[in-house]
Design a protein around this motif. Structure first.
Motif, mmCIF file in Angstrom:
data_model
loop_
_atom_site.group_PDB
_atom_site.id
_atom_site.type_symbol
_atom_site.label_atom_id
_atom_site.label_comp_id
_atom_site.label_asym_id
_atom_site.label_seq_id
_atom_site.Cartn_x
_atom_site.Cartn_y
_atom_site.Cartn_z
ATOM 1 N N GLY A 52 0.815 -1.214 0.000
ATOM 2 C CA GLY A 52 0.000 0.000 0.000
ATOM 3 C C GLY A 52 0.845 1.257 0.000
ATOM 4 N N TYR A 53 1.905 1.253 0.779
ATOM 5 C CA TYR A 53 2.792 2.419 0.806
ATOM 6 C C TYR A 53 3.451 2.622 -0.557
ATOM 7 N N ASP A 58 5.667 8.178 -4.927
ATOM 8 C CA ASP A 58 5.951 8.672 -6.278
ATOM 9 C C ASP A 58 7.444 8.856 -6.567
ATOM 10 N N GLY A 59 8.298 8.259 -5.740
ATOM 11 C CA GLY A 59 9.728 8.317 -6.016
ATOM 12 C C GLY A 59 10.483 9.379 -5.257
ATOM 13 N N LYS A 60 9.764 10.181 -4.492
ATOM 14 C CA LYS A 60 10.445 11.217 -3.702
ATOM 15 C C LYS A 60 9.607 11.531 -2.472
ATOM 16 N N GLU A 65 3.204 16.101 3.818
ATOM 17 C CA GLU A 65 2.266 14.980 3.716
ATOM 18 C C GLU A 65 2.999 13.675 3.422
ATOM 19 N N GLU A 66 4.000 13.749 2.547
ATOM 20 C CA GLU A 66 4.773 12.544 2.205
ATOM 21 C C GLU A 66 5.616 12.079 3.394
ATOM 22 N N ILE A 67 6.148 13.018 4.146
ATOM 23 C CA ILE A 67 6.916 12.676 5.347
ATOM 24 C C ILE A 67 5.998 12.001 6.367
ATOM 25 N N LYS A 68 4.801 12.528 6.520
ATOM 26 C CA LYS A 68 3.835 11.929 7.449
ATOM 27 C C LYS A 68 3.432 10.529 6.993
ATOM 28 N N MET A 69 3.209 10.350 5.694
ATOM 29 C CA MET A 69 2.858 9.022 5.177
ATOM 30 C C MET A 69 3.970 8.017 5.472
ATOM 31 N N LEU A 70 5.219 8.431 5.286
ATOM 32 C CA LEU A 70 6.353 7.553 5.562
ATOM 33 C C LEU A 70 6.415 7.211 7.042
#
Length: 82
Positions: A52-53, A58-60, A65-70
């Motif tokens: 799912g992750y 998207d490669g970066k 938001e992307e930091i939180k998802m990680l």
């Protein structure tokens, strides 16, 4: 567990999952996570969390938001293993 511990443990989980998916087999000197992951009761959930992750990645990682998802992904797989 602090943020650094979560990061390190989640990286070990992802590495073990990747190794298993490439057909590598744990041996006596393998780390504990690699030896136990394939037989762990939450293996399917951990695998699906990783899938799912990756499907949303998207490669970066350059936005909050992307930091939180990680971070959420790391927390999830670490909790599932423990």
């Amino acid at each position: 567990m602090n943020e650094k511990d979560i990061k390190e443990r989640s990286e070990e989980i992802v590495e073990a999952l990747t190794d298993l998916s490439l057909g590598k087999e744990p041996h006596l000197l393998s780390n504990d996570i690699f030896r136990k992951l394939g037989k762990h009761p939450n293996f399917e959930q951990i695998k699906n969390a990783y899938i799912g992750y990756l499907q949303t990645f998207d490669g970066k990682i350059d936005s909050p938001e992307e930091i939180k998802m990680l971070f959420d992904f790391r927390m999830k797989i670490t909790a599932l293993l423990d």
